[in-house]
Motif scaffolding. Structure first.
Motif, PDB file in Angstrom:
ATOM      1  N   ASN A  77       0.775  -1.193  -0.001  1.00 18.72           N
ATOM      2  CA  ASN A  77      -0.008   0.096  -0.056  1.00 18.72           C
ATOM      3  C   ASN A  77       0.983   1.163   0.041  1.00 18.72           C
ATOM      4  O   ASN A  77       0.346   2.181  -0.502  1.00 18.72           O
ATOM      5  N   ASP A  78       1.844   1.279   0.903  1.00 14.15           N
ATOM      6  CA  ASP A  78       2.871   2.337   0.559  1.00 14.15           C
ATOM      7  C   ASP A  78       3.266   2.659  -0.751  1.00 14.15           C
ATOM      8  O   ASP A  78       3.406   4.018  -1.147  1.00 14.15           O
ATOM      9  N   GLU A  79       3.720   1.982  -1.456  1.00  7.77           N
ATOM     10  CA  GLU A  79       4.073   2.007  -2.914  1.00  7.77           C
ATOM     11  C   GLU A  79       2.975   2.261  -3.601  1.00  7.77           C
ATOM     12  O   GLU A  79       3.037   3.305  -4.567  1.00  7.77           O
ATOM     13  N   LEU A  80       1.828   1.849  -3.584  1.00  2.98           N
ATOM     14  CA  LEU A  80       0.547   2.356  -4.323  1.00  2.98           C
ATOM     15  C   LEU A  80       0.342   3.672  -4.003  1.00  2.98           C
ATOM     16  O   LEU A  80       0.051   4.505  -4.824  1.00  2.98           O
ATOM     17  N   ALA A  81       0.191   4.053  -2.934  1.00  2.00           N
ATOM     18  CA  ALA A  81      -0.067   5.491  -2.462  1.00  2.00           C
ATOM     19  C   ALA A  81       0.995   6.602  -2.952  1.00  2.00           C
ATOM     20  O   ALA A  81       0.566   7.799  -3.339  1.00  2.00           O
ATOM     21  N   ALA A  82       2.075   6.114  -3.041  1.00  2.00           N
ATOM     22  CA  ALA A  82       3.227   6.943  -3.581  1.00  2.00           C
ATOM     23  C   ALA A  82       2.963   7.454  -5.001  1.00  2.00           C
ATOM     24  O   ALA A  82       3.484   8.675  -5.276  1.00  2.00           O
ATOM     25  N   ILE A  83       2.640   6.406  -6.026  1.00  2.00           N
ATOM     26  CA  ILE A  83       2.224   7.013  -7.496  1.00  2.00           C
ATOM     27  C   ILE A  83       0.831   6.931  -7.740  1.00  2.00           C
ATOM     28  O   ILE A  83       0.690   7.399  -8.819  1.00  2.00           O
ATOM     29  N   GLU A  84      -0.160   6.776  -6.779  1.00  2.00           N
ATOM     30  CA  GLU A  84      -1.481   6.728  -7.133  1.00  2.00           C
ATOM     31  C   GLU A  84      -1.996   8.284  -7.733  1.00  2.00           C
ATOM     32  O   GLU A  84      -2.619   8.482  -8.542  1.00  2.00           O
ATOM     33  N   PRO A  85      -1.593   9.294  -7.053  1.00  2.00           N
ATOM     34  CA  PRO A  85      -1.924  10.347  -7.599  1.00  2.00           C
ATOM     35  C   PRO A  85      -1.355  10.832  -8.988  1.00  2.00           C
ATOM     36  O   PRO A  85      -2.202  11.479  -9.648  1.00  2.00           O
ATOM     37  N   GLN A  86      -0.242  10.153  -9.451  1.00  2.00           N
ATOM     38  CA  GLN A  86      -0.014  10.292 -11.073  1.00  2.00           C
ATOM     39  C   GLN A  86      -0.847   9.286 -11.851  1.00  2.00           C
ATOM     40  O   GLN A  86      -1.018   9.632 -12.913  1.00  2.00           O
ATOM     41  N   TYR A  87      -1.168   8.193 -11.398  1.00  2.00           N
ATOM     42  CA  TYR A  87      -1.812   7.292 -12.119  1.00  2.00           C
ATOM     43  C   TYR A  87      -3.311   6.976 -11.522  1.00  2.00           C
ATOM     44  O   TYR A  87      -3.355   5.888 -10.826  1.00  2.00           O
ATOM     45  N   LYS A  88      -4.319   7.813 -11.645  1.00  2.00           N
ATOM     46  CA  LYS A  88      -5.632   7.801 -10.812  1.00  2.00           C
ATOM     47  C   LYS A  88      -6.056   6.298 -11.276  1.00  2.00           C
ATOM     48  O   LYS A  88      -6.119   5.890 -12.605  1.00  2.00           O
ATOM     49  N   GLY A  89      -6.583   5.663 -10.416  1.00  2.00           N
ATOM     50  CA  GLY A  89      -7.285   4.381 -10.569  1.00  2.00           C
ATOM     51  C   GLY A  89      -6.233   3.218 -10.706  1.00  2.00           C
ATOM     52  O   GLY A  89      -6.791   2.086 -10.661  1.00  2.00           O
ATOM     53  N   LEU A  90      -4.892   3.478 -10.424  1.00  2.00           N
ATOM     54  CA  LEU A  90      -4.030   2.254 -10.260  1.00  2.00           C
ATOM     55  C   LEU A  90      -4.382   1.315  -9.271  1.00  2.00           C
ATOM     56  O   LEU A  90      -4.572   1.799  -8.140  1.00  2.00           O
ATOM     57  N   LYS A  91      -4.145   0.039  -9.411  1.00  2.00           N
ATOM     58  CA  LYS A  91      -4.635  -0.911  -8.562  1.00  2.00           C
ATOM     59  C   LYS A  91      -3.213  -1.493  -8.116  1.00  2.00           C
ATOM     60  O   LYS A  91      -2.276  -1.713  -8.849  1.00  2.00           O
ATOM     61  N   LEU A  92      -3.284  -2.012  -6.955  1.00  2.00           N
ATOM     62  CA  LEU A  92      -2.173  -2.949  -6.060  1.00  2.00           C
ATOM     63  C   LEU A  92      -1.740  -3.943  -6.988  1.00  2.00           C
ATOM     64  O   LEU A  92      -0.561  -4.391  -7.146  1.00  2.00           O
ATOM     65  N   GLU A  93      -2.828  -4.646  -7.616  1.00  2.00           N
ATOM     66  CA  GLU A  93      -2.540  -5.693  -8.518  1.00  2.00           C
ATOM     67  C   GLU A  93      -1.704  -5.504  -9.698  1.00  2.00           C
ATOM     68  O   GLU A  93      -0.806  -6.339 -10.122  1.00  2.00           O
TER      69      GLU A  93
END
Length: 158
Positions: A77-93
Motif C-alpha cells: 500500500n505504501d508504494e501504491l499510495a506513492a504513485i497513485e496521484p500520478q496514475y488515478k485508478g491504479l490498483k495494487l494488483e
C-alpha cells in the motif's frame, strides 16, 4: 624343531601373555565426551517475504521489515499510495504484476533482476522500453513493470 626356534616361540608366547595381563590390570578409561560450548541465544533477523502477496514495509514502523538494499520487493500500500496521484485508478494488483514480471518472470529470463535503487528514475523509461522489446512484453506488461519500478523509486529510503 631346533632349540633356538623353540626359544623364540616361547618368548613370543610369553610376551603376548604379559601384554594381555597388563591390559587387564591397567584398564584405560574411555575419553570423556566433549563438552558442548555454551550457546547464547541471538534473536534471528526476520527474512523479508519477497512474494507478490507480502505487504511492503514502512520505514516508520519498527515492527516491520526494512526494505532490501537493492529495492526489489513486492509492492504494498505504501508504494501504491506513492504513485497513485500520478496514475488515478491504479490498483495494487498492477504493481504486483510488474513485480512478478521484473523479479521472477520475463525480466529474469536473460539476466538477474537489476537493483532498482541505484538507477535514476529518469533512466528507467528508456531501460524498460529497450528491454521490453527483447523480453517481448505486451504494452500492458511493460506498463506494469514501469509503474512497479516507479512505485519502488518513489518510496526509496533516503
Amino acid at each position: 624343531m631346533k632349540l633356538s626356534q623353540i626359544a623364540v616361540v616361547a618368548m613370543v608366547t610369553f610376551i603376548f601373555a604379559a601384554c594381555a595381563a597388563s591390559k587387564k590390570k591397567h584398564k584405560i578409561a574411555p575419553p570423556a565426551p566433549p563438552v558442548a560450548p555454551a550457546v547464547t541465544s541471538v534473536p534471528a533477523k526476520p527474512i523479508p517475504d519477497k512474494s507478490p502477496d507480502a505487504p511492503a514495509s514502512s520505514p516508520a514502523s519498527p515492527f516491520l521489515f526494512s526494505k532490501p538494499a537493492d529495492g526489489i520487493y513486492a509492492p504494498g500500500n505504501d508504494e501504491l499510495a506513492a504513485i497513485e496521484p500520478q496514475y488515478k485508478g491504479l490498483k495494487l494488483e498492477k504493481l504486483k504484476e510488474g513485480y512478478v514480471l521484473y523479479a521472477q518472470g520475463a525480466c529474469t529470463n536473460c539476466h538477474n533482476a537489476k537493483p532498482i535503487y541505484p538507477i535514476p528514475t529518469s533512466e528507467w523509461g528508456g531501460i524498460i522500453d529497450d528491454m521490453s522489446e527483447k523480453a517481448m512484453l505486451t504494452s500492458a506488461q511493460k506498463d506494469a513493470v514501469y509503474k512497479y519500478v516507479l512505485s519502488i523509486k518513489a518510496t526509496q529510503p533516503k
